[in-house]
Design a protein around this motif. Structure first.
Motif, PDB file in Angstrom:
ATOM      1  N   ALA A 212      10.723 -14.120 -17.685  1.00 43.46           N
ATOM      2  CA  ALA A 212       9.497 -13.603 -18.298  1.00 43.46           C
ATOM      3  C   ALA A 212       8.457 -14.710 -18.433  1.00 43.46           C
ATOM      4  O   ALA A 212       8.767 -15.830 -18.841  1.00 43.46           O
TER       5      ALA A 212
ATOM      6  N   THR B 288      12.739  -7.483 -14.865  1.00 39.79           N
ATOM      7  CA  THR B 288      11.355  -7.202 -14.472  1.00 39.79           C
ATOM      8  C   THR B 288      10.378  -7.439 -15.620  1.00 39.79           C
ATOM      9  O   THR B 288       9.182  -7.200 -15.466  1.00 39.79           O
ATOM     10  N   GLU B 289      10.885  -7.882 -16.752  1.00 45.30           N
ATOM     11  CA  GLU B 289      10.020  -8.076 -17.926  1.00 45.30           C
ATOM     12  C   GLU B 289       9.095  -9.286 -17.715  1.00 45.30           C
ATOM     13  O   GLU B 289       9.543 -10.353 -17.282  1.00 45.30           O
ATOM     14  N   SER B 290       7.826  -9.115 -18.039  1.00 42.21           N
ATOM     15  CA  SER B 290       6.900 -10.252 -17.987  1.00 42.21           C
ATOM     16  C   SER B 290       6.494 -10.699 -19.380  1.00 42.21           C
ATOM     17  O   SER B 290       6.056 -11.832 -19.562  1.00 42.21           O
ATOM     18  N   THR B 291       6.650  -9.799 -20.379  1.00 34.64           N
ATOM     19  CA  THR B 291       6.294 -10.138 -21.763  1.00 34.64           C
ATOM     20  C   THR B 291       7.419  -9.697 -22.701  1.00 34.64           C
ATOM     21  O   THR B 291       7.878  -8.556 -22.651  1.00 34.64           O
TER      22      THR B 291
ATOM     23  N   LYS C  96       0.731  -5.649 -25.009  1.00 33.75           N
ATOM     24  CA  LYS C  96       1.972  -4.930 -25.253  1.00 33.75           C
ATOM     25  C   LYS C  96       3.120  -5.679 -24.600  1.00 33.75           C
ATOM     26  O   LYS C  96       2.916  -6.516 -23.711  1.00 33.75           O
ATOM     27  N   TYR C  97       4.335  -5.353 -25.027  1.00 36.26           N
ATOM     28  CA  TYR C  97       5.516  -6.094 -24.591  1.00 36.26           C
ATOM     29  C   TYR C  97       6.498  -5.186 -23.845  1.00 36.26           C
ATOM     30  O   TYR C  97       6.724  -4.040 -24.232  1.00 36.26           O
ATOM     31  N   ASP C  98       7.106  -5.763 -22.813  1.00 38.30           N
ATOM     32  CA  ASP C  98       8.099  -5.034 -22.024  1.00 38.30           C
ATOM     33  C   ASP C  98       9.451  -4.962 -22.736  1.00 38.30           C
ATOM     34  O   ASP C  98      10.228  -4.037 -22.514  1.00 38.30           O
TER      35      ASP C  98
ATOM     36  N   THR D   2       5.476  -1.384 -24.374  1.00 36.95           N
ATOM     37  CA  THR D   2       4.966  -0.648 -23.220  1.00 36.95           C
ATOM     38  C   THR D   2       5.694   0.686 -23.085  1.00 36.95           C
ATOM     39  O   THR D   2       6.779   0.872 -23.643  1.00 36.95           O
TER      40      THR D   2
ATOM     41  N   ASP E   3       7.454   2.035 -20.791  1.00 41.37           N
ATOM     42  CA  ASP E   3       8.813   1.949 -20.256  1.00 41.37           C
ATOM     43  C   ASP E   3       9.591   0.783 -20.849  1.00 41.37           C
ATOM     44  O   ASP E   3      10.643   0.395 -20.335  1.00 41.37           O
ATOM     45  N   GLY E   4       9.067   0.238 -21.958  1.00 40.79           N
ATOM     46  CA  GLY E   4       9.694  -0.918 -22.584  1.00 40.79           C
ATOM     47  C   GLY E   4      10.966  -0.561 -23.338  1.00 40.79           C
ATOM     48  O   GLY E   4      11.311   0.607 -23.519  1.00 40.79           O
TER      49      GLY E   4
END
Length: 236
Positions: free
Chosen positions: A60, A36-39, A106-108, A151, A153-154
């Motif tokens: 991603a 589910t990570e986009s970044t 921010k990053y996942d 993030t 929840d990252g």
């Protein structure tokens, strides 16, 4: 220095102080992506190997990488551009401290195979020293930056010498980063634990621990290691 050819991409490394090694491949293939990570961010990318593995493994939209050394940065950019995922990979040329202060997003998921030789011994090769020793990116700076850039929840995945495991986990707690999973790596069943791969998050959970053994005997790999790397190594 010949390029290193994987199943779906090639990595040139003649301009990088630190060449492709098992650590980067291990971290890239082991990192528990959720899908589910986009970044995603790779700190201290070197040749770009971890970011490239992650690009192959994930969907991603944005996979950023960071490299302070000019030659390594330029080589990572070249490796990204010639890969099948050049439109999703981007490399920044800056220190992590500069990057942390300037970046707004921010990053996942964040990964790092950081400099970790903290002993006094240094070689005469300045670039290799910077890639291998903590002076260029102390653990405190790494963890502070991760805590700012991740993030809520990252996840943050790192590979370290086993001897640094407990110190790093204790230090991470000061930045509200808690170990979620630890995989300890051994060369073979009778050797000592060499590396610890750890995933951190902002939420406290029960830590899942396991062990990864690379070889049964010289050049005869365990099924677990084969399963981890078979989508990447040509000879797996």
């Amino acid at each position: 220095m010949k390029p290193f050819t994987f199943k779906q991409f090639t990595v040139y490394q003649d301009r990088c102080a630190m060449k492709i090694g098992t650590d980067g491949v291990l971290l890239g293939t082991w990192a528990p992506l959720q899908g589910t990570e986009s970044t995603i961010l790779d700190i201290g990318t070197g040749t770009g190997i971890i970011a490239l593995i992650i690009a192959q493994r994930s969907n991603a939209e944005t996979i950023d990488a960071l490299e302070i050394d000019t030659d390594a940065f330029e080589q990572a950019v070249d490796n990204f551009e010639t890969s099948p995922w050049g439109d999703r990979l981007f490399c920044y040329h800056a220190s992590f401290q500069e990057f942390t202060e300037e970046i707004e997003g921010k990053y996942d998921f964040i990964l790092s195979n950081p400099p970790f030789f903290s002993e006094n011994y240094k070689t005469e090769h300045q670039k290799r020293n910077a890639a291998r020793f903590q002076d260029s990116l102390p653990f405190e700076h790494l963890l502070y930056g991760v805590s700012k850039l991740m993030t809520n929840d990252g996840k943050f995945a790192v590979i370290l010498p086993f001897r640094e495991e407990q110190n790093f986990i204790a230090l991470a707690k000061q930045y509200s980063l808690y170990a979620h999973k630890i995989t300890r790596v051994k060369g073979n069943s009778s050797s000592k634990i060499k590396r610890s791969m750890i995933v951190f998050g902002f939420h406290q959970v029960a830590i899942a621990t396991n062990e990864l053994i690379i070889e049964n005997s010289r050049h005869h790999y365990t099924q677990e290691y084969i399963d981890l790397t078979k989508d990447f190594y040509l000879n797996m």
